[in-house]
Design an enzyme around this catalytic site. Structure first.
Site, PDB file in Angstrom:
ATOM      1  N   ARG A 138       0.586  -1.275   0.184  1.00 61.39           N
ATOM      2  CA  ARG A 138      -0.120   0.432  -0.435  1.00 61.39           C
ATOM      3  C   ARG A 138       0.620   0.889   0.163  1.00 61.39           C
ATOM      4  O   ARG A 138       1.974   1.380   0.958  1.00 61.39           O
ATOM      5  CB  ARG A 138      -0.794   0.057   1.088  1.00 61.39           C
ATOM      6  CG  ARG A 138      -1.647   1.348   1.438  1.00 61.39           C
ATOM      7  CD  ARG A 138      -2.695   0.656   3.032  1.00 61.39           C
ATOM      8  NE  ARG A 138      -2.506   1.511   3.507  1.00 61.39           N
ATOM      9  CZ  ARG A 138      -3.174   1.522   4.764  1.00 61.39           C
ATOM     10  NH1 ARG A 138      -4.378   1.344   4.179  1.00 61.39           N
ATOM     11  NH2 ARG A 138      -2.817   2.142   5.873  1.00 61.39           N
ATOM     12  N   THR A 161      -0.551   7.710  -0.962  1.00 59.87           N
ATOM     13  CA  THR A 161      -2.072   8.321  -1.666  1.00 59.87           C
ATOM     14  C   THR A 161      -2.953   6.538  -1.689  1.00 59.87           C
ATOM     15  O   THR A 161      -4.291   6.804  -1.605  1.00 59.87           O
ATOM     16  CB  THR A 161      -1.902   7.091  -3.007  1.00 59.87           C
ATOM     17  OG1 THR A 161      -1.268   5.935  -3.464  1.00 59.87           O
ATOM     18  CG2 THR A 161      -1.311   8.524  -3.700  1.00 59.87           C
ATOM     19  N   ASP A 208       0.804  -1.657  12.207  1.00 61.85           N
ATOM     20  CA  ASP A 208       1.475  -1.612  11.434  1.00 61.85           C
ATOM     21  C   ASP A 208       2.108  -3.701  11.242  1.00 61.85           C
ATOM     22  O   ASP A 208       3.007  -4.271  12.200  1.00 61.85           O
ATOM     23  CB  ASP A 208       2.272  -1.016  10.978  1.00 61.85           C
ATOM     24  CG  ASP A 208       2.573  -1.944   9.145  1.00 61.85           C
ATOM     25  OD1 ASP A 208       3.115  -3.011   8.566  1.00 61.85           O
ATOM     26  OD2 ASP A 208       2.800  -0.398   8.357  1.00 61.85           O
ATOM     27  N   ASP A 247       5.009  -4.455   9.517  1.00 58.76           N
ATOM     28  CA  ASP A 247       6.177  -4.033  10.302  1.00 58.76           C
ATOM     29  C   ASP A 247       6.854  -4.626  11.849  1.00 58.76           C
ATOM     30  O   ASP A 247       7.783  -5.484  12.201  1.00 58.76           O
ATOM     31  CB  ASP A 247       6.572  -2.759  10.528  1.00 58.76           C
ATOM     32  CG  ASP A 247       6.785  -2.098   9.207  1.00 58.76           C
ATOM     33  OD1 ASP A 247       7.091  -2.134   8.322  1.00 58.76           O
ATOM     34  OD2 ASP A 247       6.330  -0.470   9.670  1.00 58.76           O
TER      35      ASP A 247
HETATM   36  C1  PRP Z   1      -1.050  -3.701   4.703  1.00 54.62           C
HETATM   37  C2  PRP Z   1      -1.465  -5.145   4.848  1.00 54.62           C
HETATM   38  C3  PRP Z   1      -2.641  -5.416   4.404  1.00 54.62           C
HETATM   39  C4  PRP Z   1      -3.031  -3.183   3.657  1.00 54.62           C
HETATM   40  C5  PRP Z   1      -4.242  -3.227   4.236  1.00 54.62           C
HETATM   41  O1  PRP Z   1       0.047  -4.227   3.868  1.00 54.62           O
HETATM   42  O2  PRP Z   1      -1.237  -6.704   5.643  1.00 54.62           O
HETATM   43  O3  PRP Z   1      -2.330  -5.443   2.427  1.00 54.62           O
HETATM   44  O4  PRP Z   1      -2.048  -3.247   4.730  1.00 54.62           O
HETATM   45  O5  PRP Z   1      -4.562  -2.071   3.669  1.00 54.62           O
HETATM   46  P1  PRP Z   1      -5.653  -1.377   2.989  1.00 54.62           P
HETATM   47  O6  PRP Z   1      -6.709  -2.472   3.062  1.00 54.62           O
HETATM   48  O7  PRP Z   1      -5.814   0.111   2.909  1.00 54.62           O
HETATM   49  O8  PRP Z   1      -5.267  -1.701   1.696  1.00 54.62           O
HETATM   50  P2  PRP Z   1       1.319  -3.245   3.612  1.00 54.62           P
HETATM   51  O9  PRP Z   1       1.122  -1.897   2.347  1.00 54.62           O
HETATM   52  O10 PRP Z   1       1.698  -2.496   4.319  1.00 54.62           O
HETATM   53  O11 PRP Z   1       2.682  -3.578   3.140  1.00 54.62           O
HETATM   54  P3  PRP Z   1       3.575  -4.658   4.284  1.00 54.62           P
HETATM   55  O12 PRP Z   1       2.788  -6.827   4.633  1.00 54.62           O
HETATM   56  O13 PRP Z   1       4.293  -4.838   3.535  1.00 54.62           O
HETATM   57  O14 PRP Z   1       3.945  -4.186   5.006  1.00 54.62           O
HETATM   58  N1  URA Z   2      -1.867  -2.321   7.480  1.00 47.34           N
HETATM   59  C1  URA Z   2      -1.715  -2.106   8.607  1.00 47.34           C
HETATM   60  O1  URA Z   2      -0.862  -3.008   8.683  1.00 47.34           O
HETATM   61  N2  URA Z   2      -2.490  -2.010   8.853  1.00 47.34           N
HETATM   62  C2  URA Z   2      -2.951  -1.619   9.227  1.00 47.34           C
HETATM   63  O2  URA Z   2      -3.492  -0.469  10.182  1.00 47.34           O
HETATM   64  C3  URA Z   2      -3.331  -0.438   7.688  1.00 47.34           C
HETATM   65  C4  URA Z   2      -2.964  -1.040   7.687  1.00 47.34           C
END
Ligand code: PRP
Ligand code: URA
Length: 217
Positions: free
Chosen positions: A113, A117, A209, A212
């Site tokens: 994500r 944006t 997150d 993370d």
């Molecule tokens: C997080 C999570 C989802 C997304 C959700 O991943 O694991 O994939 O955000 O957010 P959304 O519903 O607003 O799209 P992230 O994009 O942070 O990637 P990561 O798992 O690599 O940290």
């Molecule tokens: N992605 C995450 O990991 N946590 C949130 O709260 C939203 C998006």
């Protein structure tokens, strides 16, 4: 005109798995003092426990079995299973699900994500060639704005997938609504529907997150 989420929610295709053991583990997972090692363990355990509920209505077919005593009719899953974690955080659920569905093949969708944006950026995709013949479980701990989930579901549909479920831990009402406005037939399973998103698109109260916390980044 969009209906308010509170009015829409009872009509949506969403199941909250409120088992007391899962809720206990989810509360510990949410806690900001939970370290990476414990976070990994809890995510894995919750995913495993959820899998019983998520797969409950999958069709079976009869299969003859010879027990040491006689012939009988057993039942087995009608279709093979593909597990599709959304990278990165979905990986933290994969081993737990595979402990129950040990024959599942795996696909991977890399979606990140954009934090400015909030739009999904896709960076990787690899699916089994016969994915459309299988039951697909799309897994990601967080359903926030729904952008990543909508992208992933659309990607799978374009590859011919007709039967899939979305499995997450924590969902925001905004994400459920967005996913179901686009793909109302895809059931969402979660352990909690939280209050709302904040102005940076994070789930409140959420767990922070997920990627993370899972990977220590
Ligand atoms: C997080 C999570 C989802 C997304 C959700 O991943 O694991 O994939 O955000 O957010 P959304 O519903 O607003 O799209 P992230 O994009 O942070 O990637 P990561 O798992 O690599 O940290
Ligand atoms: N992605 C995450 O990991 N946590 C949130 O709260 C939203 C998006």
């Amino acid at each position: 005109m969009l209906l308010p989420t509170a009015m829409l929610m009872p009509m949506l295709n969403v199941q909250v798995i409120d088992h007391p053991v899962i809720q206990t583990k989810l509360s510990e997972l949410r806690d900001k003092s939970t370290d990476t090692r414990t976070f990994r363990l809890l995510l894995d355990e919750i995913a495993m426990l959820m899998t019983y509920e998520v797969t409950r209505d999958w069709p079976t077919i009869k299969r003859p079995v010879s027990t040491p005593m006689e012939e009988t009719q057993g039942a087995v899953l009608a279709r093979p299973v593909t597990l599709v974690p959304v990278l990165r955080a979905g990986l933290g659920m994969a081993d737990g699900v595979k402990r129950i569905l040990s024959d599942a093949r795996m696909g991977h969708l890399g979606v990140s994500r954009n934090e400015k944006t909030l739009q999904p950026d896709s960076y990787y995709a690899k699916l089994p060639p016969d994915v459309k013949e299988t039951e697909v479980l799309l897994i990601d701990p967080m359903l926030a704005t729904g952008g990543s989930a909508v992208y992933a579901v659309e990607y799978l549909k374009q590859r011919g997938v007709t039967s899939m479920k979305f499995m997450c831990l924590v969902a925001a009402p905004e994400g459920i609504e967005r996913l179901h406005l686009k793909h109302p037939e895809v059931p969402v399973y979660c352990c909690a529907i939280d209050r709302q998103l904040n102005d940076r698109g994070y789930i409140m109260p959420g767990l922070g997150d997920a990627g993370d916390r899972l990977f220590g980044t």
